[in-house]
Design a protein around this motif. Sequence first.
Motif, mmCIF file in Angstrom:
data_model
loop_
_atom_site.group_PDB
_atom_site.id
_atom_site.type_symbol
_atom_site.label_atom_id
_atom_site.label_comp_id
_atom_site.label_asym_id
_atom_site.label_seq_id
_atom_site.Cartn_x
_atom_site.Cartn_y
_atom_site.Cartn_z
ATOM 1 N N PHE A 10 -38.099 -12.212 23.928
ATOM 2 C CA PHE A 10 -37.138 -11.224 24.420
ATOM 3 C C PHE A 10 -36.469 -10.487 23.250
ATOM 4 C CE2 PHE A 10 -36.484 -13.932 28.458
ATOM 5 C CZ PHE A 10 -37.560 -13.309 29.060
ATOM 6 N N THR A 11 -36.154 -11.223 22.195
ATOM 7 C CA THR A 11 -35.542 -10.594 21.022
ATOM 8 C C THR A 11 -36.496 -9.580 20.404
ATOM 9 O OG1 THR A 11 -34.330 -12.628 20.580
ATOM 10 C CG2 THR A 11 -34.431 -11.045 18.792
ATOM 11 N N GLN A 12 -37.794 -9.973 20.302
ATOM 12 C CA GLN A 12 -38.785 -9.048 19.741
ATOM 13 C C GLN A 12 -38.935 -7.804 20.616
ATOM 14 O OE1 GLN A 12 -42.275 -11.475 19.294
ATOM 15 N NE2 GLN A 12 -41.672 -12.199 17.280
ATOM 16 N N MET A 13 -38.937 -8.006 21.933
ATOM 17 C CA MET A 13 -39.070 -6.864 22.851
ATOM 18 C C MET A 13 -37.853 -5.948 22.744
ATOM 19 S SD MET A 13 -41.974 -6.974 24.222
ATOM 20 C CE MET A 13 -41.953 -5.889 25.635
ATOM 21 N N ASP A 14 -36.695 -6.556 22.516
ATOM 22 C CA ASP A 14 -35.464 -5.766 22.377
ATOM 23 C C ASP A 14 -35.599 -4.781 21.217
ATOM 24 O OD1 ASP A 14 -32.418 -5.810 23.291
ATOM 25 O OD2 ASP A 14 -32.484 -5.533 21.126
ATOM 26 N N GLU A 15 -36.172 -5.253 20.138
ATOM 27 C CA GLU A 15 -36.364 -4.371 18.973
ATOM 28 C C GLU A 15 -37.484 -3.369 19.239
ATOM 29 O OE1 GLU A 15 -34.807 -5.355 15.106
ATOM 30 O OE2 GLU A 15 -36.127 -7.104 15.280
ATOM 31 N N LEU A 16 -38.569 -3.859 19.861
ATOM 32 C CA LEU A 16 -39.729 -2.994 20.140
ATOM 33 C C LEU A 16 -39.348 -1.836 21.066
ATOM 34 C CD1 LEU A 16 -42.872 -2.807 19.740
ATOM 35 C CD2 LEU A 16 -43.071 -3.967 21.935
ATOM 36 N N PHE A 17 -38.480 -2.112 22.013
ATOM 37 C CA PHE A 17 -38.094 -1.081 22.982
ATOM 38 C C PHE A 17 -37.143 -0.043 22.387
ATOM 39 C CE2 PHE A 17 -39.237 -1.635 27.602
ATOM 40 C CZ PHE A 17 -40.374 -2.368 27.347
ATOM 41 N N GLY A 18 -36.762 -0.247 21.153
ATOM 42 C CA GLY A 18 -36.010 0.787 20.450
ATOM 43 C C GLY A 18 -34.573 0.948 20.891
ATOM 44 N N TYR A 19 -33.938 -0.202 21.256
ATOM 45 C CA TYR A 19 -32.518 -0.103 21.575
ATOM 46 C C TYR A 19 -31.727 -0.041 20.270
ATOM 47 C CZ TYR A 19 -33.961 -1.867 26.160
ATOM 48 O OH TYR A 19 -34.571 -2.038 27.366
ATOM 49 N N GLY A 20 -32.200 0.798 19.380
ATOM 50 C CA GLY A 20 -31.561 0.847 18.065
ATOM 51 C C GLY A 20 -30.323 1.713 18.068
ATOM 52 N N GLU A 21 -29.837 1.947 16.884
ATOM 53 C CA GLU A 21 -28.665 2.805 16.769
ATOM 54 C C GLU A 21 -29.087 4.260 16.918
ATOM 55 O OE1 GLU A 21 -26.004 1.827 13.577
ATOM 56 O OE2 GLU A 21 -27.073 -0.049 13.292
ATOM 57 N N ARG A 22 -28.161 5.075 17.327
ATOM 58 C CA ARG A 22 -28.441 6.507 17.385
ATOM 59 C C ARG A 22 -27.419 7.226 16.516
ATOM 60 N NH1 ARG A 22 -26.759 5.740 22.862
ATOM 61 N NH2 ARG A 22 -28.882 5.966 23.596
ATOM 62 N N ASP A 23 -27.682 8.493 16.235
ATOM 63 C CA ASP A 23 -26.792 9.195 15.317
ATOM 64 C C ASP A 23 -25.654 9.878 16.067
ATOM 65 O OD1 ASP A 23 -27.631 12.338 15.533
ATOM 66 O OD2 ASP A 23 -29.277 10.961 15.959
ATOM 67 N N THR A 24 -24.602 10.151 15.331
ATOM 68 C CA THR A 24 -23.396 10.722 15.924
ATOM 69 C C THR A 24 -23.669 12.086 16.550
ATOM 70 O OG1 THR A 24 -22.017 9.553 14.347
ATOM 71 C CG2 THR A 24 -21.045 11.471 15.404
ATOM 72 N N GLU A 25 -24.521 12.877 15.901
ATOM 73 C CA GLU A 25 -24.785 14.232 16.390
ATOM 74 C C GLU A 25 -25.296 14.191 17.831
ATOM 75 O OE1 GLU A 25 -23.804 16.618 14.347
ATOM 76 O OE2 GLU A 25 -24.137 18.041 15.990
ATOM 77 N N SER A 26 -26.205 13.257 18.113
ATOM 78 C CA SER A 26 -26.761 13.181 19.472
ATOM 79 C C SER A 26 -25.696 12.693 20.463
ATOM 80 C CB SER A 26 -27.973 12.247 19.507
ATOM 81 O OG SER A 26 -27.581 10.913 19.256
ATOM 82 N N TRP A 27 -24.750 11.881 19.997
ATOM 83 C CA TRP A 27 -23.700 11.378 20.899
ATOM 84 C C TRP A 27 -22.854 12.523 21.458
ATOM 85 C CZ3 TRP A 27 -18.416 11.724 21.210
ATOM 86 C CH2 TRP A 27 -17.796 10.884 22.139
ATOM 87 N N TRP A 28 -22.566 13.526 20.622
ATOM 88 C CA TRP A 28 -21.726 14.619 21.092
ATOM 89 C C TRP A 28 -22.390 15.386 22.232
ATOM 90 C CZ3 TRP A 28 -16.723 15.095 20.089
ATOM 91 C CH2 TRP A 28 -16.210 14.464 18.950
ATOM 92 N N GLY A 29 -23.702 15.212 22.390
ATOM 93 C CA GLY A 29 -24.411 15.910 23.468
ATOM 94 C C GLY A 29 -24.626 15.057 24.704
ATOM 95 N N LEU A 30 -24.186 13.779 24.666
ATOM 96 C CA LEU A 30 -24.385 12.903 25.828
ATOM 97 C C LEU A 30 -23.430 13.259 26.965
ATOM 98 C CD1 LEU A 30 -24.801 9.330 24.247
ATOM 99 C CD2 LEU A 30 -26.579 10.812 25.186
ATOM 100 N N ASP A 31 -23.885 13.014 28.188
ATOM 101 C CA ASP A 31 -23.048 13.254 29.362
ATOM 102 C C ASP A 31 -22.554 11.891 29.851
ATOM 103 O OD1 ASP A 31 -21.821 14.313 31.555
ATOM 104 O OD2 ASP A 31 -23.651 14.475 32.750
ATOM 105 N N LEU A 32 -21.469 11.432 29.261
ATOM 106 C CA LEU A 32 -20.975 10.081 29.561
ATOM 107 C C LEU A 32 -19.877 10.124 30.630
ATOM 108 C CD1 LEU A 32 -20.784 8.539 25.967
ATOM 109 C CD2 LEU A 32 -22.546 8.251 27.704
ATOM 110 N N PRO A 33 -19.706 9.036 31.368
ATOM 111 C CA PRO A 33 -18.638 8.998 32.385
ATOM 112 C C PRO A 33 -17.252 8.816 31.753
ATOM 113 C CG PRO A 33 -19.811 6.922 32.318
ATOM 114 C CD PRO A 33 -20.520 7.829 31.368
#
Lengths: 107, 482
Positions: free
Chosen positions: B445-468
């Motif tokens: 499960f730990t390996q799949m967690d990394e493989l699935f790319g739940y990595g960090e994202r950059d701040t620039e992309s965060w400003w474009g997210l539509d969050l609640p």
Amino acid sequence: MMWLVLGLLIGAGAVALAQRTRRSSTAIRWYEWLLGALGVIGLLLTLEATLGHQAENEPTAAWMSVVTLGLPSLIVLLIGVVLPWRRHRASLRPHSEATADDSEPVA
Amino acid sequence: MSTEHEHERTEQPRVSRRGFLKLSGAATAATGAAVAASGSRSAEAAASSFADAANGGGDAGSIHARPWWVREVDEPTTEIDWASKERISERGHTVRGPGLAQYVGEERAEEITEIARENKIQRIRDNEPGYTLRDQAFYDAAGNFGFAVAPISFLGPQTAETPEDLGVDPWQGDPVENANMIRAAARHFGAATVGFVELNEDTRKLIYNEDPDGLEVVFEDVDEAYETDEKRVIPEKARWVIVYTYQMSEETMRIAPDPVGAATTSVAYSRFPQIQNSLQDFLRGLGYQGLGEASINALGIGPAFAVLGGLGELGRFNRLITPEYGPMVRVQKMVTDLPLEPTRPIDAGILEFCKSCKLCAEYCPPDALSFEDEPYWEPLGGWSSPGHKAWFEDAPACIEYWRTGPGTNCGICFAVCPYAKKDETVLHSLVKATASRTSLFNGFFTQMDELFGYGERDTESWWGLDLPEYGVDTQRGRGQQA
């Protein structure tokens, strides 16, 4: 609602396939039904995981779902479809090499 | 015998091919319906919630409707040796305030604060991605905590009319009824999960002996709580702790340690004054006392009470990990004299998962987290409370990185935790349910967690997210009962 419609469509499709098979001379064996069902379930799970990951703002995980779940499911489904289809085509040939066993109906 | 069996076989109704095909079609349709049910809040769960509400808000002593794979247990998964546990000072022992100087020295403590400020200004001038003026301003604004407009205190706002003011009797309810009532109120005030712990000779050791502002916290045989310039007094009859969580934004924390990522901690804290003040006044209106935190991280050790009250388990990075929200919560507590039915600790396989995972330790920039397979008894320094088994962290190294590195409160360990995932897909629930029952697949499960790319994202992309609102989904964690 999307899932309800999908469920109804898949159910209707399965019933239609069953009726068509009944009229046809080519039977679908139990393991081919099983492969088909597993493939469909896998693809539904892929769709659920992909949409879910998109909703989580995880595009990479969404694509990984398609690759790790969707592709194997599609292969399993295709095997379940291709096996009876090939048998069916063989039975249509004038001098079919199909054995009697191939066209024996499922009990 | 064989004849009988043969007879039985011949008597069994045969499934005709037509019947078999019909059944197959029905089964496929049912599968679609099942997927539909798992992909959304199921009608059954909603009906169950409704039934709970009609019965007074849930089972006796339960926190709320938990995921079906969470087991209540008698002892928490964190082993505790109460005999060796002692009350500690938040001000003197921990590294959050002036306590840091005793571990790194006065000069270094001042130096790293200065470095943080210089780095901040230089990064703004350099327009460094993730640390621009926009990002730093957002972080600073979030850091206002909302306390400027809603101060918090030990005794609360004291604005609600008491039953005595109204000439009526105080509220009378049994502990289960009271617990359900407090849970309902706290959740409506903004809490996510709510648990209750009874204060006894052992659990009192989790109450700080000194608050962050240097005031002593003492127990006295008095009717009413009070505070002076030297101490805050908890009446002996106030024997219950309300411990509660509230959510942080998983998507925002993912940018940690950049300022925007770290801001979700501050934004969450800004909701704390409303919850505490409202809860204190609610208790006052019922005729009871709610003794809160005079500042952030005051009164007692939050994760410890949360583990005892079953809100989650203690993870590798020595913080609470909940089944519903992973580590994406802040934890607060309040002492009260309203009798409350204690909630039980849980075992959801989280601590067991941490034994093999180690992602937080791998991603920790200052190597402040442990790589040991098993938790241990000995803290690494005076900043941790002894008397329980944990993966104790090197807190001074952590704080030093905060200030000399990103200049924020980091949060990478929270962000990379595999439990810090939303439950929008059934896959996450399947993984957590499996991990709760067996550790066999934890490495996978730990390996799949990394493989699935739940990595960090950059701040620039965060400003474009539509969050609640507040960046959190308040529907999360609901409707997951068995």
